[in-house]
Structures are given as structure tokens and as C-alpha cells.
Design a protein around this motif. Sequence first.
Motif, PDB file in Angstrom:
ATOM      1  N   LEU A 234       0.681  80.402 -66.323  1.00  0.00           N
ATOM      2  CA  LEU A 234       1.231  81.592 -65.671  1.00  0.00           C
ATOM      3  C   LEU A 234       2.740  81.677 -65.847  1.00  0.00           C
ATOM      4  O   LEU A 234       3.295  82.774 -66.030  1.00  0.00           O
ATOM      5  N   CYS A 235       3.428  80.537 -65.791  1.00  0.00           N
ATOM      6  CA  CYS A 235       4.880  80.546 -65.992  1.00  0.00           C
ATOM      7  C   CYS A 235       5.237  81.045 -67.390  1.00  0.00           C
ATOM      8  O   CYS A 235       6.171  81.843 -67.558  1.00  0.00           O
ATOM      9  N   VAL A 236       4.512  80.582 -68.395  1.00  0.00           N
ATOM     10  CA  VAL A 236       4.786  81.018 -69.766  1.00  0.00           C
ATOM     11  C   VAL A 236       4.526  82.522 -69.913  1.00  0.00           C
ATOM     12  O   VAL A 236       5.327  83.254 -70.514  1.00  0.00           O
ATOM     13  N   ARG A 237       3.428  83.006 -69.341  1.00  0.00           N
ATOM     14  CA  ARG A 237       3.115  84.438 -69.449  1.00  0.00           C
ATOM     15  C   ARG A 237       4.112  85.287 -68.667  1.00  0.00           C
ATOM     16  O   ARG A 237       4.515  86.369 -69.129  1.00  0.00           O
ATOM     17  N   TYR A 238       4.504  84.796 -67.511  1.00  0.00           N
ATOM     18  CA  TYR A 238       5.502  85.533 -66.727  1.00  0.00           C
ATOM     19  C   TYR A 238       6.830  85.591 -67.467  1.00  0.00           C
ATOM     20  O   TYR A 238       7.507  86.637 -67.504  1.00  0.00           O
ATOM     21  N   ALA A 239       7.234  84.479 -68.089  1.00  0.00           N
ATOM     22  CA  ALA A 239       8.485  84.469 -68.849  1.00  0.00           C
ATOM     23  C   ALA A 239       8.402  85.389 -70.067  1.00  0.00           C
ATOM     24  O   ALA A 239       9.381  86.075 -70.403  1.00  0.00           O
ATOM     25  N   GLN A 240       7.263  85.423 -70.715  1.00  0.00           N
ATOM     26  CA  GLN A 240       7.107  86.338 -71.855  1.00  0.00           C
ATOM     27  C   GLN A 240       7.186  87.794 -71.407  1.00  0.00           C
ATOM     28  O   GLN A 240       7.745  88.642 -72.119  1.00  0.00           O
ATOM     29  N   LEU A 241       6.626  88.095 -70.238  1.00  0.00           N
ATOM     30  CA  LEU A 241       6.730  89.456 -69.715  1.00  0.00           C
ATOM     31  C   LEU A 241       8.178  89.831 -69.435  1.00  0.00           C
ATOM     32  O   LEU A 241       8.626  90.941 -69.800  1.00  0.00           O
ATOM     33  N   GLU A 242       8.937  88.927 -68.822  1.00  0.00           N
ATOM     34  CA  GLU A 242      10.345  89.201 -68.545  1.00  0.00           C
ATOM     35  C   GLU A 242      11.144  89.317 -69.832  1.00  0.00           C
ATOM     36  O   GLU A 242      12.082  90.121 -69.931  1.00  0.00           O
ATOM     37  N   ARG A 243      10.792  88.553 -70.837  1.00  0.00           N
ATOM     38  CA  ARG A 243      11.497  88.646 -72.120  1.00  0.00           C
ATOM     39  C   ARG A 243      11.252  90.004 -72.773  1.00  0.00           C
ATOM     40  O   ARG A 243      12.171  90.599 -73.354  1.00  0.00           O
ATOM     41  N   LYS A 244      10.018  90.505 -72.671  1.00  0.00           N
ATOM     42  CA  LYS A 244       9.736  91.833 -73.227  1.00  0.00           C
ATOM     43  C   LYS A 244      10.510  92.926 -72.506  1.00  0.00           C
ATOM     44  O   LYS A 244      10.877  93.938 -73.114  1.00  0.00           O
ATOM     45  N   LEU A 245      10.761  92.706 -71.226  1.00  0.00           N
ATOM     46  CA  LEU A 245      11.523  93.691 -70.456  1.00  0.00           C
ATOM     47  C   LEU A 245      13.030  93.527 -70.619  1.00  0.00           C
ATOM     48  O   LEU A 245      13.801  94.303 -70.053  1.00  0.00           O
ATOM     49  N   GLY A 246      13.470  92.503 -71.364  1.00  0.00           N
ATOM     50  CA  GLY A 246      14.895  92.270 -71.578  1.00  0.00           C
ATOM     51  C   GLY A 246      15.557  91.430 -70.502  1.00  0.00           C
ATOM     52  O   GLY A 246      16.788  91.274 -70.534  1.00  0.00           O
ATOM     53  N   GLU A 247      14.790  90.877 -69.581  1.00  0.00           N
ATOM     54  CA  GLU A 247      15.354  90.040 -68.515  1.00  0.00           C
ATOM     55  C   GLU A 247      15.394  88.586 -68.992  1.00  0.00           C
ATOM     56  O   GLU A 247      14.545  87.760 -68.639  1.00  0.00           O
ATOM     57  N   ILE A 248      16.400  88.260 -69.793  1.00  0.00           N
ATOM     58  CA  ILE A 248      16.473  86.932 -70.403  1.00  0.00           C
ATOM     59  C   ILE A 248      16.772  85.870 -69.344  1.00  0.00           C
ATOM     60  O   ILE A 248      16.176  84.775 -69.342  1.00  0.00           O
ATOM     61  N   ASP A 249      17.689  86.145 -68.431  1.00  0.00           N
ATOM     62  CA  ASP A 249      18.033  85.163 -67.402  1.00  0.00           C
ATOM     63  C   ASP A 249      16.851  84.897 -66.463  1.00  0.00           C
ATOM     64  O   ASP A 249      16.620  83.751 -66.056  1.00  0.00           O
ATOM     65  N   ARG A 250      16.098  85.929 -66.126  1.00  0.00           N
ATOM     66  CA  ARG A 250      14.924  85.723 -65.279  1.00  0.00           C
ATOM     67  C   ARG A 250      13.877  84.882 -65.996  1.00  0.00           C
ATOM     68  O   ARG A 250      13.250  84.008 -65.393  1.00  0.00           O
ATOM     69  N   ALA A 251      13.694  85.142 -67.291  1.00  0.00           N
ATOM     70  CA  ALA A 251      12.729  84.363 -68.062  1.00  0.00           C
ATOM     71  C   ALA A 251      13.153  82.892 -68.142  1.00  0.00           C
ATOM     72  O   ALA A 251      12.324  81.976 -67.987  1.00  0.00           O
TER      73      ALA A 251
END
Length: 455
Positions: A234-251
Motif C-alpha cells: 500500500l505504501c508503494v501504491r500510495y507513493a506512486q499515486l502521489e508521484r503521478k499527481l506531482g506531490e514528490i515530497d509527499r511520496a
Amino acid sequence: MELRHNNFKSALDLMQRGTAAPQRPRKLSPDEERKLPVQERLYRSSKLWSFYADLEESLGTIESACKVYDTMLDLKVATPQIILNYALMLQEAKHWEASFQVYERGTSLFKYPHVADIWAAYLKSFVARYGGSKLERARDLFETAIKDCPPEQAKPLYLEYAALEEQHGLARHAMQVYERAIPAVPKDQRLSVVELYVSRATDFFGIAKVREIYETAIESEPPADLPEADVRTLCVRYAQLERKLGEIDRARGIFVHGSHLADPRTAKAYWDAWNDFEVRHGNEDTFREMLRIKRSVTASYAQMHIHSTAQIVEATAAAMAQPAAMPADTMAALEAQAVLDAGTRLPGFVSAGVIQQGQDQDRPGAAATAGGQQAAAAANPEEIELGDDDEDEEPAAAGNAAATAEDGDDDGADVQERAVPAAVFGSLAQQAAQQEGEQGEQLGALERFKRRRVE
């Protein structure tokens, strides 16, 4: 035999006589009925009643078949399969409410796990018949079904309940059903429920709800927690979702949060995903920070491994310390006794010659060897010797001087002289030293200036 000769009416009459209950003056208990002959207990045979019900369905009318099924339910010889057959017969005859009443009787007779098939057929038939026209009644049925349902059989019921809310109810209610389903199902099935929950939340509510779902699932605590492997996923998928949205620091923060659950020796996929993320979106500092966290996590898991190994050794030592009443292997018993005699309880430990106090107190012959242990302890080769020679020489010198004074013989006495400390004389000692210095040699100007400054 009657059926082979096409004597259908005779076969029905024979089955009717065979299933008729005998006339008794009083009702017998189950234990009393078990003691009766088989001929008197034939009317309670499930196989005979099932055969009779099949004949009535094929050769009789719907009313006669219903009468046979009702008698089976009254005698409590029906099985879950008989309940399903009875309800299906009524549905084929378009008697929907009567079939639902049969389902109700079946759910009251049986408990989980036997009633699971009855509930599944009941709910499916009811939703297919009424849809959203009787939504409140359908909700009550689903709530009753999942009330006492064990976790192993709860997932299909929750998914059907959520589908009902999505099609005929409210999306908000569907999200609540998914949220309730996560802790209600076994741990190995929770990840699939979370994935479906995220998918439906994306369609209905958007990214804000999806973030809430991911954070709740990752930070969940027992008994609603997920396995560590699923949390890493789930952490990896959540980080990939944030990366697609441009939220690099959140990822990056998500990767850092889940790193304490990822042992680099086993969870290589997690660290590879983080490494790829830093290669694409990070810099030298962030990459070094990832490597630092990786080393820290590796050290923490290594420390946990050491602690677990120490606990295993302690448990083994405790098991060896307990005397066995009947040793299965004589050689094993002798080896255990030799380990105890060696002065340690750890297997494979070689003594360095240090005598450990208090180890042999509970062994036979401890009183006889107490003196030897004390002597060995006094002659311990590892004992640190303190330099007390000066303290020992002063009493010896004082004793020798006293003995010489008593004998009156001063010729062979070894008398030591010591200077009197200057502090005894006070300021007189300083004046005397100044006079001796003036008489012995002339002081320079710098030395005289220093002495005046001191005075």
C-alpha cells in the motif's frame, strides 16, 4: 421396485407409510429414541424423507410436496440442501414470499457455517426480486446475515451489501460498508478489500477520499491491522499515486514512513521502488538520506535478530536446567550433566577457569566442596592485585621500632628520618628561606620583583 414397474401410486403410498410417526403414549427424549429398534426410528431418516420429497415433486402436486417439506422441518430432519430445494421449488412456481419464508425458517434452524449457503441464496433471490423497491428490508437482511458471520465467510456478504448500496442506495453508505468490511475479514483478505474500496472511492469521491483510505489502512492498529507485506504494498501504491499527481515530497514521506517495516534483506522490492523514485525525482542529498535510512533499518533488524537468538538460547538453557523424570537418551542426559558440572548452563561454552559463585549450591555434595570453592576463589588467577606495599610496610616498621625500644638495643635498629613539612612553621619558614637566599646568592631584579609581588 414399485417405480421400476411404473406403480407410482403404490410407491407414494409405501413412502407415506414408511415416514409415518408411530403412535406413542408420550414423547420420548432423543436418548430414549436411540435405544429403540431401527424399525421404530425409520420415520426420522433424512434419506427416506428426501426420497419422499423427490417423489412428491415429480408425481404429486405443489401442495403435497410443500406438506412433505413442512413435516421435515417440524421433525428437524431437514438439511441445508433440503431448505434450498424447497425454496427453489416455490420460486419456480412463482411463490416468492413463500420461498422467502422458507429461507427464514432455514436461517433460524441452522447456524454458521452451515447457514452460509442459505443466506447467500436468500439475499441473492431477494435483491433479484425486489431490487431497490424494498431497500430497508434488504438492509435489515444483510445486517442480520453479517451479525454472527465468521471472518472466513464474511467477505462475499459485505461485497454484496456494498453492491446493493451502490446500485440502489447511497454511495456514502457503500463506503461505510467497505470500511466495516476491512476489519471483519481475515488478514490475508484485507488487501483485496482495500483495493476495491480505493477503486470505488476514486469513482465516487476523488483523491481526497482515496488519501484518507490509504492513510487509515497504513496506520491501522490491531485487531484491524494489515500484514506488514500488505502495508508495504500500500505504501508503494500510495507513493506512486502521489508521484503521478506531482506531490514528490509527499511520496518521499510515504517511503520514509513505511521503511521501518521493510527489512532490506527480505523486502527488496520496496527499496528498489524507492531507489527508482530517487533516481528519477531526487538529488544527491535525498539519495544519501535514503541510504542512511536503509543502513539504520538494517541495523535495527540485525539487533532484533540478536535479541531473538538470545531468547532462544535462554529457552534452551532453561529446558536443560529442568531435570527430566525419564530421560529418553542416556547419552543426552550425561552430556547435560557434564555441561552443568563444567560451571555453566550454556551449551558449547568453554570455561576460562573463573569460578562462578552460587552455581553449585543446589547440586549434591555442595557442602563437601564448599571449602575447596572458597580456596579456589581466594586463589583466583584473574584477581586484580592492588599496590598496598606502603601501607603494609608502615605497620611493620612501627612494630620493629617498638621491639627495639623494649630490648634497649639501638645498634641494629633501622630508623628512617623524614623532613618536617614546611606548613608546620608557617610564615617563619618563608622568612628563613629568604634569609638563606640573600646570604647564599644575589638575586636578580626579576626574581626580586616576583617575590615582592608575592609578598
